[in-house]
Design an enzyme around this catalytic site. Sequence first.
Site, short mmCIF file in Angstrom:
data_model
loop_
_atom_site.label_atom_id
_atom_site.label_comp_id
_atom_site.label_asym_id
_atom_site.label_seq_id
_atom_site.Cartn_x
_atom_site.Cartn_y
_atom_site.Cartn_z
CG HIS A 29 -1.76 -1.21 1.35
ND1 HIS A 29 -3.06 -1.24 0.91
CD2 HIS A 29 -1.50 -2.45 1.82
CE1 HIS A 29 -3.58 -2.44 1.12
NE2 HIS A 29 -2.65 -3.20 1.67
CG HIS A 207 -6.45 -6.78 1.32
ND1 HIS A 207 -6.08 -6.19 0.16
CD2 HIS A 207 -5.51 -6.42 2.26
CE1 HIS A 207 -4.95 -5.49 0.36
NE2 HIS A 207 -4.59 -5.63 1.62
CD GLU A 210 -4.95 -8.13 6.94
OE1 GLU A 210 -5.84 -7.54 6.29
OE2 GLU A 210 -3.94 -7.54 7.40
N1 ADE Z 1 -4.79 -1.22 4.15
C1 ADE Z 1 -3.48 -1.09 4.37
N2 ADE Z 1 -2.98 -2.21 4.89
C2 ADE Z 1 -4.00 -3.10 4.98
C3 ADE Z 1 -4.11 -4.43 5.41
N3 ADE Z 1 -3.08 -5.13 5.90
N4 ADE Z 1 -5.33 -5.01 5.39
C4 ADE Z 1 -6.38 -4.34 4.92
N5 ADE Z 1 -6.32 -3.08 4.50
C5 ADE Z 1 -5.13 -2.47 4.52
ZN ZN Z 2 -2.71 -5.08 2.47
#
Ligand code: ADE
Ligand code: ZN
Length: 345
Positions: A29, A207, A210
């Site tokens: 990011h 994503h 996570e």
């Molecule tokens: N935005 C920046 N880092 C992130 C992450 N690890 N997970 C979700 N959104 C993000």
């Molecule tokens: Zn990320």
Amino acid sequence: MPIIYPPINEEITMTHLIDLLPKAELHLHIEGSLEPELMLSLAERNQIKLPWETIEETRDAYQFHNLQSFLDIYYTGASVLCKEEDFADLAYAYLKKADADRVMHAEIFFDPQTHTDRGIPYEVVLDGLQAGFLRGEKEFGISGGYILCFLRHLSAEDAMTTLKHALPRANELLGVGLDSSEVGHPPAKFSDVFAQAHQAGLIPVAHAGEEGPPAYIHQALDLLRAVRIDHGVRCSEEEELVEELRDRQIPLTVCPLSNIKLGVFKSMEGHNLKALLEAGLCITLNSDDPAYFGGYLNSNFRAAHQALGLDDSQLVQLAKNGIRASFAPQARKESLLNQIDALSL
Ligand code: ADE
Ligand code: ZN
């Protein structure tokens, strides 16, 4: 697989191999590469008041226990980015760090809503980022581009407005992604947005898995047609999903240091990336938000190697996976893969 450089001892050998490998970064990011030094200087340049005044205070504030506690600080930090030159400086600074780690191809996430919601025009964000990339590309020979991420804690309508705004310049983007607070914001919420983006030729990634459950990975694959899953580490809770990811060779862009800092795994020794790699999944290593999580790509490789005892062939495999999983043109991929093979006897 023997390596050409002189093996002095195990640790130095591994450090050298990690440093020498040409690599691709697929999960970064750009707002998460904002180092405290640049953050404070942009705050001064743009007359933005931050909750922190010194570099030490800023670093001291980086105490995270989960994704949300990080995002709160990350969005505050990003508030110093106002002008085209700020975005250009940020992108160039990242590419300079990437070059030092022998990253030769970078596919970089950016979050336009973080900026447009503060009144910064989308064009200012994209023009600045593109200018920074162009400068880095010329200076370091790094290829790649940008992936526009929708903030999943905001509405699907908001994401659709952002997409509509981006479409006239869709040819300047590699694809679209989905980030921010995961739990409670399933990929299904963005099915229509991703369908429209897909129609415009934008490659979908997301994503998922996570902090969110395996069901979110299924949704990202089935509803968003994601061709890569960002993080995805919770897949191991469901055997059939692991098999699907392996059989379809869907790449997972894993971010080891991030996962530890945000409590996804208690310790690096307990991370599942080695097990997933050995199970035949296309695992890639990446740095997520390196200015906040304590290291760029090689630090992620080193931390995973040290804790999990990755051998030479696994380090090479991870680097090759990153290149193969990238959206680089075939000739570029082959050239980078050949450079890796040239390191080995
Ligand atoms: N935005 C920046 N880092 C992130 C992450 N690890 N997970 C979700 N959104 C993000
Ligand atoms: Zn990320």
